[in-house]
Design a protein around this motif. Structure first.
Motif, PDB file in Angstrom:
ATOM      1  N   UNK A 262     -18.169  -7.250  -6.673  1.00  0.00           N
ATOM      2  CA  UNK A 262     -17.353  -6.047  -6.736  1.00  0.00           C
ATOM      3  C   UNK A 262     -16.453  -5.869  -5.511  1.00  0.00           C
ATOM      4  N   UNK A 263     -15.679  -6.895  -5.217  1.00  0.00           N
ATOM      5  CA  UNK A 263     -14.848  -6.920  -4.024  1.00  0.00           C
ATOM      6  C   UNK A 263     -13.403  -6.562  -4.411  1.00  0.00           C
ATOM      7  N   UNK A 264     -12.914  -5.426  -3.926  1.00  0.00           N
ATOM      8  CA  UNK A 264     -11.537  -5.020  -4.211  1.00  0.00           C
ATOM      9  C   UNK A 264     -10.824  -4.682  -2.915  1.00  0.00           C
ATOM     10  N   UNK A 265      -9.784  -5.404  -2.618  1.00  0.00           N
ATOM     11  CA  UNK A 265      -8.986  -5.095  -1.425  1.00  0.00           C
ATOM     12  C   UNK A 265      -7.655  -5.821  -1.536  1.00  0.00           C
ATOM     13  N   UNK A 266      -6.716  -5.428  -0.692  1.00  0.00           N
ATOM     14  CA  UNK A 266      -5.478  -6.188  -0.593  1.00  0.00           C
ATOM     15  C   UNK A 266      -5.182  -6.511   0.860  1.00  0.00           C
TER      16      UNK A 266
ATOM     17  N   UNK B 169     -18.042  -5.537   0.186  1.00  0.00           N
ATOM     18  CA  UNK B 169     -17.031  -5.202   1.177  1.00  0.00           C
ATOM     19  C   UNK B 169     -17.527  -4.044   2.040  1.00  0.00           C
ATOM     20  N   UNK B 170     -17.465  -4.176   3.366  1.00  0.00           N
ATOM     21  CA  UNK B 170     -17.899  -3.108   4.264  1.00  0.00           C
ATOM     22  C   UNK B 170     -16.717  -2.393   4.910  1.00  0.00           C
ATOM     23  N   UNK B 171     -15.754  -3.184   5.383  1.00  0.00           N
ATOM     24  CA  UNK B 171     -14.580  -2.635   6.058  1.00  0.00           C
ATOM     25  C   UNK B 171     -13.379  -3.440   5.620  1.00  0.00           C
ATOM     26  N   UNK B 172     -12.237  -2.779   5.464  1.00  0.00           N
ATOM     27  CA  UNK B 172     -10.993  -3.499   5.252  1.00  0.00           C
ATOM     28  C   UNK B 172      -9.857  -2.620   5.737  1.00  0.00           C
ATOM     29  N   UNK B 173      -8.911  -3.224   6.419  1.00  0.00           N
ATOM     30  CA  UNK B 173      -7.748  -2.464   6.855  1.00  0.00           C
ATOM     31  C   UNK B 173      -7.238  -2.873   8.219  1.00  0.00           C
ATOM     32  N   UNK B 174      -6.298  -2.079   8.719  1.00  0.00           N
ATOM     33  CA  UNK B 174      -5.698  -2.318  10.019  1.00  0.00           C
ATOM     34  C   UNK B 174      -6.752  -2.148  11.103  1.00  0.00           C
ATOM     35  N   UNK B 175      -6.794  -3.057  12.050  1.00  0.00           N
ATOM     36  CA  UNK B 175      -7.756  -2.953  13.139  1.00  0.00           C
ATOM     37  C   UNK B 175      -7.593  -1.611  13.856  1.00  0.00           C
TER      38      UNK B 175
ATOM     39  N   UNK C 114     -19.038   2.005   3.248  1.00  0.00           N
ATOM     40  CA  UNK C 114     -17.852   1.187   3.514  1.00  0.00           C
ATOM     41  C   UNK C 114     -16.614   2.036   3.804  1.00  0.00           C
ATOM     42  N   UNK C 115     -15.673   1.450   4.528  1.00  0.00           N
ATOM     43  CA  UNK C 115     -14.423   2.139   4.838  1.00  0.00           C
ATOM     44  C   UNK C 115     -13.257   1.198   4.534  1.00  0.00           C
ATOM     45  N   UNK C 116     -12.415   1.607   3.609  1.00  0.00           N
ATOM     46  CA  UNK C 116     -11.252   0.803   3.230  1.00  0.00           C
ATOM     47  C   UNK C 116     -10.020   1.637   3.565  1.00  0.00           C
ATOM     48  N   UNK C 117      -9.216   1.179   4.510  1.00  0.00           N
ATOM     49  CA  UNK C 117      -8.058   1.982   4.912  1.00  0.00           C
ATOM     50  C   UNK C 117      -6.985   1.918   3.814  1.00  0.00           C
ATOM     51  N   UNK C 118      -6.080   2.913   3.781  1.00  0.00           N
ATOM     52  CA  UNK C 118      -5.141   3.017   2.650  1.00  0.00           C
ATOM     53  C   UNK C 118      -4.346   1.724   2.379  1.00  0.00           C
ATOM     54  N   UNK C 119      -3.916   1.033   3.431  1.00  0.00           N
ATOM     55  CA  UNK C 119      -3.084  -0.155   3.196  1.00  0.00           C
ATOM     56  C   UNK C 119      -3.873  -1.292   2.572  1.00  0.00           C
TER      57      UNK C 119
ATOM     58  N   UNK D   3      -5.225   0.505  -9.531  1.00  0.00           N
ATOM     59  CA  UNK D   3      -5.338   0.011 -10.905  1.00  0.00           C
ATOM     60  C   UNK D   3      -4.016   0.256 -11.646  1.00  0.00           C
ATOM     61  N   UNK D   4      -3.985  -0.059 -12.899  1.00  0.00           N
ATOM     62  CA  UNK D   4      -2.712  -0.006 -13.622  1.00  0.00           C
ATOM     63  C   UNK D   4      -2.150   1.411 -13.686  1.00  0.00           C
ATOM     64  N   UNK D   5      -3.054   2.409 -13.673  1.00  0.00           N
ATOM     65  CA  UNK D   5      -2.597   3.794 -13.741  1.00  0.00           C
ATOM     66  C   UNK D   5      -2.087   4.269 -12.381  1.00  0.00           C
ATOM     67  N   UNK D   6      -2.211   3.424 -11.362  1.00  0.00           N
ATOM     68  CA  UNK D   6      -1.683   3.782 -10.060  1.00  0.00           C
ATOM     69  C   UNK D   6      -2.659   4.534  -9.184  1.00  0.00           C
ATOM     70  N   UNK D   7      -3.895   4.697  -9.666  1.00  0.00           N
ATOM     71  CA  UNK D   7      -4.885   5.386  -8.844  1.00  0.00           C
ATOM     72  C   UNK D   7      -5.583   4.389  -7.926  1.00  0.00           C
ATOM     73  N   UNK D   8      -5.966   4.866  -6.745  1.00  0.00           N
ATOM     74  CA  UNK D   8      -6.699   4.003  -5.831  1.00  0.00           C
ATOM     75  C   UNK D   8      -8.063   3.687  -6.428  1.00  0.00           C
ATOM     76  N   UNK D   9      -8.467   2.440  -6.293  1.00  0.00           N
ATOM     77  CA  UNK D   9      -9.763   2.028  -6.820  1.00  0.00           C
ATOM     78  C   UNK D   9     -10.758   2.007  -5.678  1.00  0.00           C
ATOM     79  N   UNK D  10     -11.865   2.674  -5.858  1.00  0.00           N
ATOM     80  CA  UNK D  10     -12.905   2.642  -4.820  1.00  0.00           C
ATOM     81  C   UNK D  10     -13.476   1.240  -4.746  1.00  0.00           C
ATOM     82  N   UNK D  11     -13.692   0.757  -3.532  1.00  0.00           N
ATOM     83  CA  UNK D  11     -14.181  -0.613  -3.372  1.00  0.00           C
ATOM     84  C   UNK D  11     -15.663  -0.685  -3.674  1.00  0.00           C
TER      85      UNK D  11
END
Lengths: 147, 316
Positions: free
Chosen positions: B33-37, B218-224, B298-303, B308-316
């Motif tokens: 269940x890993x979701x990030x960009x 996923x635990x953390x993702x984003x700008x340092x 976990x903490x996933x920063x906005x960037x 998803x296709x509807x444009x909503x943020x997907x929780x990681x």
């Protein structure tokens, strides 16, 4: 001009670049018109992320110390050498006198450092710290996402 | 793929985008269940304990492994597509090279296989280490082989460089030099780098982006900078039993009590009340805390969030 990044100092690398540039401006190592090393050059010699250098240069630019010239590099705009802080200035003489008294009063080097740091924090609060915090919150920049 | 066309969508192209990515081996789930960009132009550290799924994630991005569930896109294309193959380069931990090839033949292979090949960049890296071009790969030292593998990856002039523990078998001098080369390359060409590493202090000045996985998730993702700014180290004395409310009203990542002293790493949900000494953690402190406490929220920063296709943020 070559930067030296101390990985154990606890000071962020971009701040080290800012501080070392300012120090060079105070000491006259860098003079108006001089070109700073490019982000690529700093990356190669110090093995740091190019954004680190760009971030440091943006901060120096905000303070009016340097200016980017597209395609050429980043250049020094003004010096930081100040006569008020020179070796024979009244301010320095006063500080030296104060330190002599602190020593006579039995304060150790660390006591003096702590005292100076705390008064510095109190009197200069908000001047440079605010800018650093704004930066830490991720102000968008050249290579960042710009969201 | 979301390319910033929707309202509030990401403004920058994604080098990597993972949606609900998972990989199961016979032993169980290596990644779940890993979701990030990862936006383009970032130098991203991939951190996690041994067996956390780092190599699996890199393997999927490099088209060496197929995910059991979910999808991963490289510049919006499937990993097996010609587009992803052309734009990405992968340097595996074991640095696989043909032992009977000479260094020169290895570089020639790179030239023949890659249309955008940069022979000078590749040769410069090999020459900087005084590796003889005529020597057989099998006769080289570990460090020299790593250097040739680096040359092969750089020569491809990739837009995305995937590196699995790239520096682990190098001496400090070569490590510093090759890291410098890597950073200079990224500075000049805007290369996106995703690099797994155990050397936390080394990542500190190298990475501006971070993906942390532990126990397959996923635990953390984003700008340092954003991740660091979102955390505060609290130190102080406690009065009663257990953790003081001043601390527990925030999101506690990790806390330690020794005698009367309390140390806690928190994500503040509002101002910090009480007589606490507050510090911003450094990267190593932040990573160690999340690695020690795999069930921290976990903490996933906005960037780094995918939509998803509807444009909503997907929780990681």
């Amino acid at each position: 001009m070559e930067f030296r990044i101390d990985r154990r100092s606890g000071v962020a690398a971009y701040q080290q670049i800012v501080q070392q540039t300012k120090q060079a401006l105070r000491l006259g190592v860098l003079l108006p018109g001089d070109r700073l090393p490019t982000a690529k050059e700093v990356s190669q010699t110090c093995a740091v992320n190019p954004n680190t250098t760009l971030k440091a240069y943006r901060e120096l630019e905000r303070e009016g110390l340097v200016e980017p010239r597209p395609g050429l590099g980043t250049f020094v705009r003004r010096s930081l050498a100040r006569p008020q802080a020179g070796a024979d200035s009244p301010l320095r003489t006063e500080l030296a006198g104060w330190m002599d008294r602190a020593r006579e009063a039995g304060l150790e080097r660390e006591d003096v450092t702590a005292l100076v740091a705390s008064v510095l924090e109190e009197r200069y609060a908000g001047s440079t710290v605010a800018a650093a915090n704004a930066e830490a919150l991720g102000t968008p920049g050249a290579r960042s996402t710009g969201e | 793929m979301s390319n910033g066309m929707g309202l509030g969508g990401p403004a920058v192209e994604s080098a990597i985008e993972a949606h609900g990515l998972g990989k199961r081996y016979r032993r169980g789930w290596a990644l779940k269940d890993c979701s990030f960009r990862l936006p383009t132009g970032r130098i991203c550290g991939l951190v996690g304990p041994n067996g956390a799924g780092k190599t699996t994630l890199l393997g999927i991005a490099a088209n060496l492994l197929e995910p059991t569930e979910g999808t991963l896109r490289v510049f919006g294309a499937a990993p097996e597509s010609a587009e992803a193959n052309r734009r990405g380069a992968f340097l595996a931990q074991e640095k696989p090279l043909f032992r009977r090839f000479t260094v020169e033949e290895t570089l020639r292979m790179g030239r023949e296989l890659n249309p955008g090949w940069d022979q000078k960049a590749a040769e410069d890296i090999v020459r900087a280490g005084n590796v003889p071009l005529g020597a057989k790969i099998g006769t080289l030292s570990g460090g020299q082989r790593t250097r040739v593998a680096f040359a092969l990856a750089f020569g491809k002039r990739p837009d995305l460089l995937l590196l699995d523990e790239p520096m682990s078998d190098l001496d400090p001098l070569v490590r510093h030099e090759l890291m410098g080369t890597l950073m200079a390359e990224a500075a000049e060409h805007g290369t996106t780098v995703l690099m797994s590493s155990h050397m936390l202090t080394e990542l500190e000045n190298v990475c501006d982006y971070l993906v942390v996985i532990a126990a397959g998730g996923l635990r953390l993702a984003g700008e340092v900078d954003e991740l660091l700014a979102a955390h505060t180290l609290l130190t102080g004395a406690k009065a009663g039993e257990g953790l003081p409310r001043d601390i527990t009203r925030h999101t506690v990542v990790e806390s330690r009590v020794s005698g009367r002293q309390v140390n806690a790493l928190v994500r503040p949900d509002g101002p910090i009340d009480g007589a606490w000494q507050t510090d911003t953690p450094n990267l190593e402190e932040l990573l160690l805390a999340y690695l020690r406490v795999p069930d921290a929220p976990p903490l996933i920063s906005p960037s780094a969030q995918v939509t998803d296709r509807a444009g909503k943020a997907v929780a990681a």
